[in-house]
Design a protein around this motif. Structure first.
Motif, PDB file in Angstrom:
ATOM      1  N   UNK A  85      -6.508  10.233  -5.019  1.00  0.00           N
ATOM      2  CA  UNK A  85      -7.383   9.487  -4.131  1.00  0.00           C
ATOM      3  C   UNK A  85      -6.797   8.151  -3.726  1.00  0.00           C
ATOM      4  N   UNK A  86      -6.257   7.413  -4.684  1.00  0.00           N
ATOM      5  CA  UNK A  86      -5.681   6.096  -4.384  1.00  0.00           C
ATOM      6  C   UNK A  86      -4.506   6.205  -3.429  1.00  0.00           C
ATOM      7  N   UNK A  87      -3.782   7.313  -3.502  1.00  0.00           N
ATOM      8  CA  UNK A  87      -2.563   7.471  -2.716  1.00  0.00           C
ATOM      9  C   UNK A  87      -2.731   8.450  -1.555  1.00  0.00           C
ATOM     10  N   UNK A 137       0.845  -1.192   0.000  1.00  0.00           N
ATOM     11  CA  UNK A 137       0.000   0.000   0.000  1.00  0.00           C
ATOM     12  C   UNK A 137       0.880   1.241   0.000  1.00  0.00           C
ATOM     13  N   UNK A 138       0.474   2.244  -0.770  1.00  0.00           N
ATOM     14  CA  UNK A 138       1.230   3.503  -0.838  1.00  0.00           C
ATOM     15  C   UNK A 138       0.324   4.659  -0.406  1.00  0.00           C
ATOM     16  N   UNK A 139       0.775   5.486   0.587  1.00  0.00           N
ATOM     17  CA  UNK A 139       1.981   5.316   1.381  1.00  0.00           C
ATOM     18  C   UNK A 139       1.827   4.178   2.399  1.00  0.00           C
ATOM     19  N   UNK A 142      -5.085  -9.228   9.651  1.00  0.00           N
ATOM     20  CA  UNK A 142      -4.408  -8.425  10.665  1.00  0.00           C
ATOM     21  C   UNK A 142      -5.099  -7.086  10.837  1.00  0.00           C
ATOM     22  N   UNK A 143      -4.380  -6.134  11.442  1.00  0.00           N
ATOM     23  CA  UNK A 143      -4.953  -4.805  11.668  1.00  0.00           C
ATOM     24  C   UNK A 143      -4.002  -3.724  11.164  1.00  0.00           C
ATOM     25  N   UNK A 144      -4.595  -2.601  10.785  1.00  0.00           N
ATOM     26  CA  UNK A 144      -3.838  -1.435  10.334  1.00  0.00           C
ATOM     27  C   UNK A 144      -4.412  -0.207  11.035  1.00  0.00           C
ATOM     28  N   UNK A 145      -3.545   0.585  11.626  1.00  0.00           N
ATOM     29  CA  UNK A 145      -3.928   1.907  12.150  1.00  0.00           C
ATOM     30  C   UNK A 145      -3.095   2.934  11.393  1.00  0.00           C
ATOM     31  N   UNK A 146      -3.769   3.947  10.860  1.00  0.00           N
ATOM     32  CA  UNK A 146      -3.045   4.863   9.972  1.00  0.00           C
ATOM     33  C   UNK A 146      -3.629   6.268  10.066  1.00  0.00           C
ATOM     34  N   UNK A 147      -2.778   7.250   9.772  1.00  0.00           N
ATOM     35  CA  UNK A 147      -3.174   8.651   9.761  1.00  0.00           C
ATOM     36  C   UNK A 147      -2.115   9.441   9.000  1.00  0.00           C
TER      37      UNK A 147
END
Length: 287
Positions: free
Chosen positions: A174-176, A27-29, A139-144
């Protein structure tokens, strides 16, 4: 057998025992926090669960455009923002950041929750990006985001981008997870040299479409005007500027910029620029 041959055979043997490359890291970023628990079979169809107030969500629309949806599918993806009943139990996992999200995936379901609509959209983009190679990582992802404004200014001299190129750029943003596009090409005459004049209908409709597509991709579309080349510091030109901004407002634009770069003479007077912007603030923004 020489050392080089032994080295190659050892590397190949090691590669054969290594796990598949993590999908989340494609995934980017790359998200801020990833906790991977393995891989599962990617479902052919999914069922989407969300609160009624998300029916018109651009985040939900993005998910539906990116994966096959069937109402009776066994695999369920639940989406919502903080405060939505369907994701209330997961709000404790949310990072306390604007545009932040939390994503959890297992072999039977996925949860995507955002602090706001933009955060939910970014969670959807991470989910779609993580399955791009046809695998489902659990799994899990936390992002900001670390930066509030992320995107580009189309403000150069020379041939402006084509309409299709702009649409493609906005989809890429949008994708990035970029959220800003400022429209201000120097060689658009209605932006700079003929800033007082309205756009012809066809060109105005193209700008309207850019703004609408930007909304669907979580991008804030700014329309910029560049009046400094020949502006007169009088009531007539102040009203010309307000009138042009009103025309763009009528097209659906809600974010604006006034440029005073690359000018000289009368237009470069900083005190006059400040007076004009205060006038715009009082007579356009506040009103």
């Amino acid at each position: 057998m020489n050392k080089l041959t032994i080295g190659i055979i050892s590397a190949l043997a090691l590669a054969g025992t290594m796990p598949a490359k993590a999908q989340f890291k494609l995934v980017n970023p790359v998200p801020q926090n990833i906790q991977s628990t393995g891989f599962a079979q990617l479902p052919q169809y999914v069922n989407i669960k969300t609160s009624n107030n998300r029916d018109n969500s651009f985040a939900v629309a993005a998910l539906k455009n990116g994966i096959r949806v069937e109402s009776n599918a066994k695999y369920t993806i639940t989406l919502g923002i903080k405060g939505d009943k369907c994701v209330k139990a997961y709000a404790k996992h949310l990072p306390k950041k604007a545009e932040g999200y939390w994503l959890s995936i297992n072999d039977k379901s996925a949860i995507i929750i955002g602090n706001d609509e933009e955060g939910l959209f970014y969670g959807v983009q991470t989910f779609l990006g993580s399955i791009a190679k046809g695998k489902l990582e659990t799994g899990t992802v936390a992002d900001w985001p670390d930066v509030d404004f992320r995107g580009t200014v189309e403000g150069f001299y020379g041939t402006p981008w084509s309409h299709q190129a702009r649409l493609s750029q906005i989809a890429f943003y949008g994708r990035n997870k970029m959220n800003t596009y400022i429209y201000g090409p120097k060689d658009d005459p209605y932006h700079r040299d003929q800033w007082r004049k309205p756009y012809p209908t066809e060109e105005g409709n193209r700008i309207k479409e850019l703004n609408e597509v930007a909304k669907k991709n979580g991008v804030n579309f700014y329309w910029a005007i560049h009046p400094g080349v020949d502006i007169k510091w009088n009531n007539e030109d102040r009203d010309n500027l307000i009138n042009k901004l009103e025309m763009m407002y009528a097209l659906g634009i809600r974010s604006f910029a006034v440029f005073f770069d690359d000018i000289w003479g009368e237009g470069a007077k900083a005190d006059k620029q400040a007076e004009l912007l205060n006038y715009v603030d009082n007579n356009f923004i506040n009103r």
